[in-house]
Write a protein that holds these residues in place. Structure first.
Motif, PDB file in Angstrom:
ATOM      1  N   MET A   1      45.838  44.607  48.193  1.00 47.70           N
ATOM      2  CA  MET A   1      45.522  43.433  47.441  1.00 47.70           C
ATOM      3  C   MET A   1      44.015  43.276  47.374  1.00 47.70           C
ATOM      4  N   LYS A   2      43.544  42.899  46.207  1.00 42.57           N
ATOM      5  CA  LYS A   2      42.120  42.628  46.021  1.00 42.57           C
ATOM      6  C   LYS A   2      41.958  41.221  45.478  1.00 42.57           C
ATOM      7  N   ALA A   3      41.144  40.425  46.189  1.00 43.52           N
ATOM      8  CA  ALA A   3      40.829  39.072  45.743  1.00 43.52           C
ATOM      9  C   ALA A   3      39.334  38.979  45.479  1.00 43.52           C
TER      10      ALA A   3
ATOM     11  N   LYS B   1      40.944  44.480  35.367  1.00 40.79           N
ATOM     12  CA  LYS B   1      42.045  45.430  35.568  1.00 40.79           C
ATOM     13  C   LYS B   1      42.318  45.732  37.047  1.00 40.79           C
ATOM     14  N   GLU B   2      41.366  45.407  37.943  1.00 39.88           N
ATOM     15  CA  GLU B   2      41.541  45.820  39.340  1.00 39.88           C
ATOM     16  C   GLU B   2      41.716  44.678  40.325  1.00 39.88           C
ATOM     17  N   ILE B   3      41.506  43.445  39.905  1.00 39.80           N
ATOM     18  CA  ILE B   3      41.606  42.306  40.821  1.00 39.80           C
ATOM     19  C   ILE B   3      42.993  41.667  40.701  1.00 39.80           C
ATOM     20  N   ASP B   4      43.591  41.379  41.849  1.00 40.88           N
ATOM     21  CA  ASP B   4      44.914  40.762  41.888  1.00 40.88           C
ATOM     22  C   ASP B   4      44.835  39.238  41.934  1.00 40.88           C
ATOM     23  N   LEU B   5      43.799  38.715  42.548  1.00 38.07           N
ATOM     24  CA  LEU B   5      43.701  37.282  42.793  1.00 38.07           C
ATOM     25  C   LEU B   5      42.267  36.823  42.550  1.00 38.07           C
ATOM     26  N   TRP B   6      42.113  35.817  41.701  1.00 37.47           N
ATOM     27  CA  TRP B   6      40.792  35.301  41.331  1.00 37.47           C
ATOM     28  C   TRP B   6      40.620  33.914  41.943  1.00 37.47           C
TER      29      TRP B   6
ATOM     30  N   ALA C   1      32.055  37.901  46.299  1.00 36.41           N
ATOM     31  CA  ALA C   1      32.713  38.760  47.280  1.00 36.41           C
ATOM     32  C   ALA C   1      34.055  39.261  46.753  1.00 36.41           C
ATOM     33  N   ILE C   2      34.454  40.404  47.257  1.00 35.79           N
ATOM     34  CA  ILE C   2      35.792  40.943  46.999  1.00 35.79           C
ATOM     35  C   ILE C   2      36.425  41.244  48.353  1.00 35.79           C
ATOM     36  N   LEU C   3      37.572  40.627  48.589  1.00 39.74           N
ATOM     37  CA  LEU C   3      38.348  40.892  49.797  1.00 39.74           C
ATOM     38  C   LEU C   3      39.405  41.926  49.456  1.00 39.74           C
TER      39      LEU C   3
END
Length: 170
Positions: A1-3, A25-30, A140-142
């Motif tokens: 998962m990427k937030a 296209k690559e982030i699951d959660l904003w 940031a990207i988690l």
């Protein structure tokens, strides 16, 4: 998962739209941690989960919210009502009440990751009004897989800021 976590853009539409177009296209959660200074009609809210900051002039956004993504739950707050400039105790109480281990917050404009009693407090900094060790706007990207992950920071020009990165273990 990427937030992707962003905060405190203070009316800056350019960076918000640019980040969305780069990562859509690559982030699951904003996640947006408040002080956007946008109205609730802004089309960016179709993607982002947001909360109300001290500079937001709308009652359409919650003061804090829990965002769920599959087995993960995150508390999102701006932080001004939790006195984050002096302590995490108020945010920690809310996180414990909600049963979450990760809190996203803004308000201080300082990018950082802290851990207290198995709860992570992640501040993306400010994309438009930076403070602290980096003199450029940040977000940031988690990246989280199973119970471990990494918080990666990027500047307003989308360059990595590796000295801010932090590993987390849930």
């Amino acid at each position: 998962m990427k937030a992707l976590i962003i905060s405190d853009n203070h009316g800056d539409t350019y960076h918000m739209e640019e980040i969305l177009s780069i990562y859509e296209k690559e982030i699951d959660l904003w996640i947006h941690c408040g002080d956007s200074e946008f109205t609730e009609e802004n089309p960016l809210w179709q993607n982002y989960h947001t909360v109300k900051g001290n500079m937001d002039n709308t009652n359409a956004f919650p003061e804090s919210t829990v965002v769920k993504y599959y087995d993960n739950s995150f508390l999102v707050a701006h932080g001004h009502l939790h006195n984050v400039k002096s302590s995490f105790s108020s945010l920690k109480k809310e996180a414990e009440k909600e049963g979450v281990q990760v809190v996203f917050y803004g308000h201080t404009h300082i990018p950082r990751v802290d851990k207290e009693d198995n709860i992570y407090f992640i501040n993306p900094g400010s994309i438009s009004q930076p403070r602290g060790p980096i003199h450029k706007g940040t977000y940031a990207i988690l990246e989280l897989e199973d119970n471990s992950g990494i918080v990666r920071y990027y500047d307003e020009e989308h360059n990595p800021v590796p000295q801010l990165n932090e590993k987390i273990e849930l």
